[in-house]
Scaffold this motif. Structure first.
Motif, PDB file in Angstrom:
ATOM      1  N   LEU A 103      45.190  28.816  25.433  1.00 16.03           N
ATOM      2  CA  LEU A 103      45.612  29.546  24.236  1.00 16.03           C
ATOM      3  C   LEU A 103      47.123  29.443  24.052  1.00 16.03           C
ATOM      4  CD1 LEU A 103      44.686  31.431  21.923  1.00 16.03           C
ATOM      5  CD2 LEU A 103      45.147  33.340  23.461  1.00 16.03           C
ATOM      6  N   ILE A 104      47.852  29.498  25.155  1.00 16.26           N
ATOM      7  CA  ILE A 104      49.318  29.457  25.102  1.00 16.26           C
ATOM      8  C   ILE A 104      49.846  28.028  24.981  1.00 16.26           C
ATOM      9  CG2 ILE A 104      51.423  29.943  26.429  1.00 16.26           C
ATOM     10  CD1 ILE A 104      49.803  32.317  27.693  1.00 16.26           C
ATOM     11  N   ASP A 106      48.072  24.943  24.459  1.00 16.00           N
ATOM     12  CA  ASP A 106      47.369  23.927  23.680  1.00 16.00           C
ATOM     13  C   ASP A 106      47.201  24.303  22.220  1.00 16.00           C
ATOM     14  OD1 ASP A 106      47.038  22.612  26.131  1.00 16.00           O
ATOM     15  OD2 ASP A 106      45.105  23.573  26.483  1.00 16.00           O
ATOM     16  N   THR A 107      48.164  24.999  21.652  1.00 16.21           N
ATOM     17  CA  THR A 107      47.991  25.510  20.287  1.00 16.21           C
ATOM     18  C   THR A 107      47.740  24.391  19.282  1.00 16.21           C
ATOM     19  OG1 THR A 107      50.397  25.592  20.071  1.00 16.21           O
ATOM     20  CG2 THR A 107      49.273  27.647  20.609  1.00 16.21           C
ATOM     21  N   ARG A 108      48.428  23.275  19.408  1.00 18.63           N
ATOM     22  CA  ARG A 108      48.211  22.169  18.458  1.00 18.63           C
ATOM     23  C   ARG A 108      46.850  21.517  18.662  1.00 18.63           C
ATOM     24  NH1 ARG A 108      54.003  19.206  18.580  1.00 18.63           N
ATOM     25  NH2 ARG A 108      55.181  20.917  17.646  1.00 18.63           N
ATOM     26  N   ASN A 110      44.183  22.891  19.942  1.00 18.44           N
ATOM     27  CA  ASN A 110      43.104  23.830  19.612  1.00 18.44           C
ATOM     28  C   ASN A 110      42.971  24.054  18.109  1.00 18.44           C
ATOM     29  OD1 ASN A 110      42.232  24.350  22.225  1.00 18.44           O
ATOM     30  ND2 ASN A 110      43.720  25.984  22.525  1.00 18.44           N
ATOM     31  N   ARG A 111      43.969  23.700  17.355  1.00 18.71           N
ATOM     32  CA  ARG A 111      44.032  23.901  15.897  1.00 18.71           C
ATOM     33  C   ARG A 111      43.957  25.382  15.543  1.00 18.71           C
ATOM     34  NH1 ARG A 111      40.273  19.506  16.136  1.00 18.71           N
ATOM     35  NH2 ARG A 111      38.675  21.059  15.867  1.00 18.71           N
ATOM     36  N   GLU A 112      42.867  26.010  15.847  1.00 16.74           N
ATOM     37  CA  GLU A 112      42.659  27.439  15.606  1.00 16.74           C
ATOM     38  C   GLU A 112      42.242  28.077  16.923  1.00 16.74           C
ATOM     39  OE1 GLU A 112      42.997  29.125  12.659  1.00 16.74           O
ATOM     40  OE2 GLU A 112      43.665  27.279  11.688  1.00 16.74           O
ATOM     41  N   PRO A 113      42.595  29.343  17.151  1.00 10.19           N
ATOM     42  CA  PRO A 113      42.175  29.966  18.413  1.00 10.19           C
ATOM     43  C   PRO A 113      40.672  30.147  18.516  1.00 10.19           C
ATOM     44  CG  PRO A 113      43.336  31.548  17.026  1.00 10.19           C
ATOM     45  CD  PRO A 113      43.430  30.212  16.348  1.00 10.19           C
TER      46      PRO A 113
END
Length: 142
Positions: A103-104, A106-108, A110-113
C-alpha cells in the motif's frame, strides 16, 4: 476450552472455509485475490495454483491446526496449543505487513488501493484471533 482457544478455532474454520472455496472454485479465489490466470495462450493454466495455494494449503493448514487445538483443549496443554497456532498466526500477520508495504511502496503499480485497506485489518484480525491461545498463555502466565 479457554476463550483464546474458542476464538482461534472460529478463525481457523474461517480459513478452512476460504481454502475449501478456493479448492472447488478457483475462479472465486481469483476474484478474491484479484489475480488472473496467465493470459498467454501458449502457457495455459493458473487454476492449479489457485487450487493448490489458496485452496489446498489454506484448507489443510487451517483445518489441521484447528483439529490440533480441539485435540489439546483439555487445559493441560496450554503451552503446546499456544505453540501450535503460532506459525499460522504469524503467517496472517506477515501477510498484513506485506500488504501494508505494498500500500505504501507500490502506489503506482496498484493504481487504486482497492481491497488493500480492507484486507490489512482482516489479516491482522485473523492472525490475532488464530494466535489467541498464544496471547492468552503469555498474558496469563507472566
Amino acid at each position: 476450552m479457554h476463550l483464546g482457544e474458542i476464538i482461534s478455532v472460529i478463525a481457523l474454520f474461517c480459513g478452512t472455509v476460504m481454502g475449501l472455496g478456493a479448492l472447488f472454485s478457483p475462479a472465486w479465489a481469483s476474484k478474491v485475490v484479484r489475480l488472473v490466470e496467465d493470459p498467454d495462450p501458449l502457457r495455459p493454466g493458473g487454476y492449479s495454483e489457485f487450487r493448490a495455494t489458496y485452496g489446498g494449503v489454506f484448507l489443510f493448514a487451517h483445518l489441521i491446526t484447528a483439529l490440533l487445538v480441539l485435540y489439546l483443549w483439555d487445559g493441560e496443554h496450554q503451552m503446546t496449543t499456544a505453540l501450535v497456532v503460532l506459525p499460522l498466526a504469524a503467517g496472517w500477520i506477515g501477510a498484513a505487513i506485506g500488504r501494508t508495504m505494498s500500500l505504501i511502496l507500490d502506489t503506482r503499480k496498484n493504481r487504486e488501493p482497492g481491497m488493500i485497506p480492507i484486507w490489512i485489518p482482516t489479516e491482522l484480525i485473523l492472525g490475532l484471533a488464530i494466535g489467541a491461545p498464544f496471547l492468552q498463555f503469555v498474558l496469563l502466565t507472566h
